[in-house]
Design an enzyme around this catalytic site. Structure first.
Site, PDB file in Angstrom:
ATOM      1  N   CYS A   1      -1.183   0.821  -9.752  1.00 45.03           N
ATOM      2  CA  CYS A   1      -0.489   1.921 -10.431  1.00 45.03           C
ATOM      3  C   CYS A   1       0.010   1.790 -11.652  1.00 45.03           C
ATOM      4  O   CYS A   1      -1.029   1.820 -12.916  1.00 45.03           O
ATOM      5  CB  CYS A   1       0.922   1.960  -9.426  1.00 45.03           C
ATOM      6  SG  CYS A   1       1.907   3.462  -9.704  1.00 45.03           S
TER       7      CYS A   1
ATOM      8  N   GLU B   1      -1.603  -0.914  -0.652  1.00 46.80           N
ATOM      9  CA  GLU B   1      -0.628  -1.744   0.114  1.00 46.80           C
ATOM     10  C   GLU B   1       0.332  -0.611   0.771  1.00 46.80           C
ATOM     11  O   GLU B   1       0.823  -1.203   1.730  1.00 46.80           O
ATOM     12  CB  GLU B   1       0.306  -2.608  -0.779  1.00 46.80           C
ATOM     13  CG  GLU B   1       1.359  -1.985  -1.481  1.00 46.80           C
ATOM     14  CD  GLU B   1       0.950  -1.364  -3.038  1.00 46.80           C
ATOM     15  OE1 GLU B   1      -0.260  -1.185  -3.186  1.00 46.80           O
ATOM     16  OE2 GLU B   1       1.898  -0.987  -3.672  1.00 46.80           O
TER      17      GLU B   1
ATOM     18  N   HIS C   1      -1.686   3.309  -4.195  1.00 43.27           N
ATOM     19  CA  HIS C   1      -1.181   2.041  -3.860  1.00 43.27           C
ATOM     20  C   HIS C   1      -2.043   1.636  -2.479  1.00 43.27           C
ATOM     21  O   HIS C   1      -1.496   2.127  -1.247  1.00 43.27           O
ATOM     22  CB  HIS C   1       0.317   2.225  -3.425  1.00 43.27           C
ATOM     23  CG  HIS C   1       1.112   2.436  -4.597  1.00 43.27           C
ATOM     24  ND1 HIS C   1       1.694   1.312  -5.253  1.00 43.27           N
ATOM     25  CD2 HIS C   1       1.635   3.442  -5.422  1.00 43.27           C
ATOM     26  CE1 HIS C   1       2.414   1.705  -6.312  1.00 43.27           C
ATOM     27  NE2 HIS C   1       2.405   3.190  -6.296  1.00 43.27           N
TER      28      HIS C   1
END
Lengths: 252, 198
Positions: free
Chosen positions: B77, B180, B178
């Site tokens: 990001c 994650e 992202h």
């Protein structure tokens, strides 16, 4: 391809347990918000919303601990709401691992809270939930879970929320909520046309068709539902395959 | 395996820590030069604003340090954007690892809402970071600025226009999305990064 329309199960949490019962999937602990969230995530939910409906101070601590466990175990974004009154509440929940916070009555009482949150943590963190009801004079916003009517009209307030920097609006039509007869698509479409931020539809899901309608007629960016998922009336994988066949861009 | 996460003034680092823990890794969050240089993998994640994060990196001499790292590095990001040459956000000179400039989304029509937020698809996948993935797999994005398609692009996503969803140059990898927060697909990408042969 384009940005997918999102399907968002909403979980009400009281004293660390989900409130609405479930006869859904084979969970070891049906009341455990983390296990339930995990199951939804595995089924293809795009995001989760956890609402703290506990009134007590001790309950807040339990909820924050739960947010930490959700963040540790679940790998999709989640929003938390309920009882957020000041910046310190937001900070506590984000530090625990929440991706976004949802504010409702606190924003109506103190609109500047929206600016404070977005200035400190960015627009994407701030979801403003609006409960509104259609009267003879038009749509009006309500406080305290729909118990107190305000003088603010839905569309003016939504515009202000957007101008103050909120990242998304979560709109619940009180007339449609719980009736299972579809979302308030006319109002939703107007919100979507007037605002430059995503709109999440809430209140009224009863059948698969209602999701399709809110994405097409209501121009909603996301649809939130609770009981139809919790009671297994609609399964998320089935819903998403059906929506895809209807030409809606969903993540499968 | 020792995995270090660059400690700086960007937000939302804990979701990356959680994602690594789910893969059985205990990452070290640090701004210690020796620890960062010694780690087997370095992650440079976060959400934030280009100007203030870049100022922080310079003040803490992390700018040169990151550029000189030799092990696989993954920017996420704002991390990806800071690894580029310049960002339109606060007119900021960045690290210059990727020879390309970061620009702001300009909506063409009302439906083009900014930030680009939600699940979108990956296309034109290249390289080991995406081993086992398929074209049109979905990942999660939240951003208002983007990296145009350029020779370092190893995945694209289409929102308003096709842009770089991921970049790679030598040992430097970066994703705009992202991983994650991208469910099992994201987990696979993080695992691929950890499994890269050096």
């Amino acid at each position: 391809m384009a940005l997918a329309k999102r399907i968002i199960p909403c979980l009400d949490v009281k004293n660390g347990q989900t409130v609405k019962g479930t006869n859904f999937v084979n969970l070891r602990q049906a009341g455990d918000p983390v296990e339930l969230g995990k199951a939804y995530s595995e089924q293809g939910a795009d995001e989760l919303v956890y609402l703290d409906i506990t009134a007590s101070h001790e309950g807040r601590k339990t909820f924050t601990d739960m947010v930490g466990r959700v963040a540790a175990e679940i790998s999709i974004p989640f929003t938390v709401g309920g009882g957020i009154n000041e910046l310190a509440d937001v900070e506590r929940l984000l530090n625990a691992g929440a991706d976004k916070v949802s504010i409702n009555s606190a924003a109506l009482r103190n609109p500047n809270l929206i600016n404070e949150i977005t200035n400190h943590f960015g627009s994407q963190v701030c979801v403003v939930a609006i409960d509104a009801k259609e009267t003879e004079e038009g749509w009006y916003c309500f406080l305290n879970g729909g118990r107190i009517k305000t003088e603010r009209t839905l569309f003016d307030w939504a515009k202000e929320v957007c101008d103050r920097g909120a990242g998304e609006i979560l709109f619940t039509s009180m007339d449609h909520d719980g009736v299972k007869n579809g979302y308030a698509n006319q109002a939703l479409a107007r919100l979507s046309e007037e605002l430059t931020i995503p709109v999440i539809a809430s209140g009224g899901a009863g059948r698969k068709e209602h999701f399709c309608d809110t994405f097409v007629e209501g121009k909603s960016d996301a649809a939130l539902a609770a009981s139809v998922f919790h009671f297994g009336e609609i399964s998320i994988p089935e819903l998403k395959f059906w929506l895809k066949n209807e030409g809606i861009n969903v993540r499968i | 395996m020792e995995v270090a996460i660059v400690k700086y003034n960007a937000g939302n680092i804990c979701s990356v820590i959680n994602a690594l823990k789910r893969l059985g890794i205990e990452p070290i969050l640090t701004d210690e030069p020796d620890v960062l240089r010694r780690a087997d993998r370095v992650l440079f994640p976060g959400q934030g604003e280009a100007g203030s994060t870049m100022t922080y990196l310079r003040e803490h001499q992390l700018d040169r340090l990151i550029k000189d790292l030799k092990q696989p590095v993954l920017g996420i990001c704002i991390g990806q954007q800071l690894m580029c040459r310049h960002s339109e956000e606060s007119d900021t000179d960045c690290l210059g690892i990727f020879d390309v400039d970061v620009v702001k989304f300009r909506p063409h029509k009302h439906e083009d809402k900014v930030p680009h937020m939600g699940w979108n698809t990956l296309n034109n996948l290249k390289g080991d970071l995406f081993k086992g993935l398929q074209e049109n797999d979905f990942v999660y994005f939240v951003h208002s600025f983007y990296v145009p398609v350029n020779p370092h692009t190893v995945a694209t996503t289409d929102y308003i226009l096709p842009f770089s969803a991921a970049l790679q140059r030598d040992n430097f990898y970066a994703t705009q999305f992202h991983p994650e927060k991208s469910g099992s697909i994201g987990e696979k990408i993080i695992k691929n990064f950890l499994d890269l042969t050096v």
